[in-house]
Enzyme design. Structure first.
Site, short mmCIF file in Angstrom:
data_model
loop_
_atom_site.label_atom_id
_atom_site.label_comp_id
_atom_site.label_asym_id
_atom_site.label_seq_id
_atom_site.Cartn_x
_atom_site.Cartn_y
_atom_site.Cartn_z
N ASP A 1 36.58 46.30 36.76
CA ASP A 1 37.83 46.63 37.67
C ASP A 1 38.18 48.26 37.73
O ASP A 1 38.10 48.55 36.60
CB ASP A 1 39.18 45.40 37.32
CG ASP A 1 39.59 44.97 37.93
OD1 ASP A 1 40.13 45.47 38.88
OD2 ASP A 1 41.26 44.88 37.50
N GLU B 1 43.84 37.41 41.08
CA GLU B 1 43.81 38.22 39.96
C GLU B 1 45.12 38.74 40.55
O GLU B 1 46.14 38.63 39.24
CB GLU B 1 42.75 38.83 40.35
CG GLU B 1 43.58 39.66 38.71
CD GLU B 1 43.90 41.49 38.75
OE1 GLU B 1 43.84 41.87 37.92
OE2 GLU B 1 43.70 41.18 40.33
#
Length: 399
Positions: free
Chosen positions: A244, A197
């Protein structure tokens, strides 16, 4: 004709028709009781940052293609193999060049775990999908990423472990009663821990989301058998829930998409219920889900935040993005600094998040009545147990 000579086949047909009518009234999301909320399993020592079974193995540097990344990937595999053996586990591999790899291909490995009803073909299952990235940044050197996203990975692991027995109990009961044949929709669970990511140098469309881009493309190209309910693994995702930057005190979670605002509001309602039951450990009285009182037409999130959901969103997947971002304040203060480690996690908030995600999954999968009950007074016969199970299966259909 006398009632004593009524056609038994006709009676059975009427009964099955009644069951079908009841099942058609069932909504796809059923709230769980306060009693169940109070009984949900807690992670306790498994979230200890030094030796906790779930969290501590993730609290290390884990840049893609390094031994730390491999160690964390093995941790996920060991957890599902030993704790949740009925889950199907796979690793989706890809490679890509990065701005700092000097022309070398870097490996990216996405970890995927799936739990489907045993009677359902893979292409006929709609899956609630829980997602977090497990890689850490290359710089600053030694970056751990406690909120980003070691803690979210552990939260998801705890939630799946907490609901697995109830899920098995429900599916076994449905099969035993023969009701699984009449379900309009077959629901399963899916976990994705994405690699790559983080940007290696500076966030761009090509230097970020390496694993998410690879997996979204792979699943878009993977086609289920011809008569399946869903065409691809992407279309079988009922909701893509991305966690997240979670684990700091007093989080602020916005709602970014009108079509999933209803799910966001359900999480906000669960937060309120946990707090009213005094089941949250974190002290903050501030509302986490700051848009929970808004109508979906009044959201002002300006298109959301760039994250792992984007490649999936672009291909039509419904997304619920749970990221700590406060208007006029930004991300948590430890974001992308060396302070984002285990010691700077607010462990009460981390545990509360794990309970909240567990409850949300339990409601989505309609598990009320399938969690272990306190021992009952007296002894029940097998017939009593079967009768109670049949009542439990149909209890949600009362008008």
């Amino acid at each position: 004709m006398s009632p004593a000579y009524r056609n038994p086949i006709g009676v059975v047909s009427l009964w099955l028709g009644f069951i079908l009518m009841l099942l058609s009234c069932v909504k796809a999301y059923e709230k769980i009781s306060d009693e169940t909320l109070n009984r949900l399993s807690r992670p306790n020592n498994d979230f200890d940052i030094h030796n906790g079974a779930l969290l501590s193995p993730i609290l290390r540097t884990r840049v893609p293609g390094t031994p730390g990344s491999t160690a964390v990937l093995n941790h996920f595999a060991d957890f599902f193999r030993t704790t949740l053996p009925n889950w199907t586990v796979e690793v989706q591999n890809s490679t890509a060049k990065t701005p700092v790899s000097k022309g070398k291909e870097i490996p990216f490995r996405n970890f995927i775990a799936t739990r489907d009803p045993p009677w359902a073909p893979v292409g006929d299952v709609s899956r609630l999908t829980l997602v977090a990235h497990y890689d850490s940044k290359l710089e600053p050197e030694g970056f751990i990423g406690g909120i980003d996203s070691a803690a979210p990975c552990a939260m998801i692991m705890h939630a799946m472990r907490s609901v697995d027995a109830a899920l098995e109990k429900k599916w076994s009961a449905l099969e035993k009663q023969g009701l699984h044949e009449y379900l309009d929709e077959v629901q399963g669970l899916q976990v994705i821990f994405l690699d790559g990511e983080e940007a290696f140098q500076e966030w761009t469309d090509t230097d970020s989301l390496y694993g998410a881009r690879a997996l979204a493309t792979h699943w878009d190209d993977q086609v289920y058998p011809a008569m399946s309910e869903f065409k691809t693994p992407l279309s079988s995702i009922s909701l893509f829930v991305l966690l997240d930057l979670l684990g700091a005190k007093s989080p602020s979670i916005q709602s970014y998409y009108e079509t999933t605002h209803w799910a966001y509001k359900n999480l906000g309602a669960l937060e309120g219920r946990f707090k009213s039951l005094k089941q949250f450990k974190s002290a903050s009285a501030d509302r986490w889900f700051i848009d929970a009182a808004k109508d979906e037409r009044n959201l002002k999130s300006f298109g959301g935040i760039q994250d792992d959901h984007l490649p999936f969103l672009a291909k039509g997947v419904e997304v619920l993005h749970l990221i700590d971002y406060a208007p006029f304040k930004g991300f948590p203060s430890v974001w992308h600094t060396l302070d984002d480690d285990g010691e700077h996690l607010d462990m009460d908030t981390v545990e509360d998040w794990s309970m909240l995600i567990t409850a949300f999954v339990a409601e989505w999968m309609e598990l009320e009545g399938y969690f272990d009950q306190p021992p009952a007074v007296g002894v029940r016969s097998d017939e009593d147990s079967d009768e109670s199970e049949a009542i439990r299966l149909n209890k949600k259909t009362e008008l």
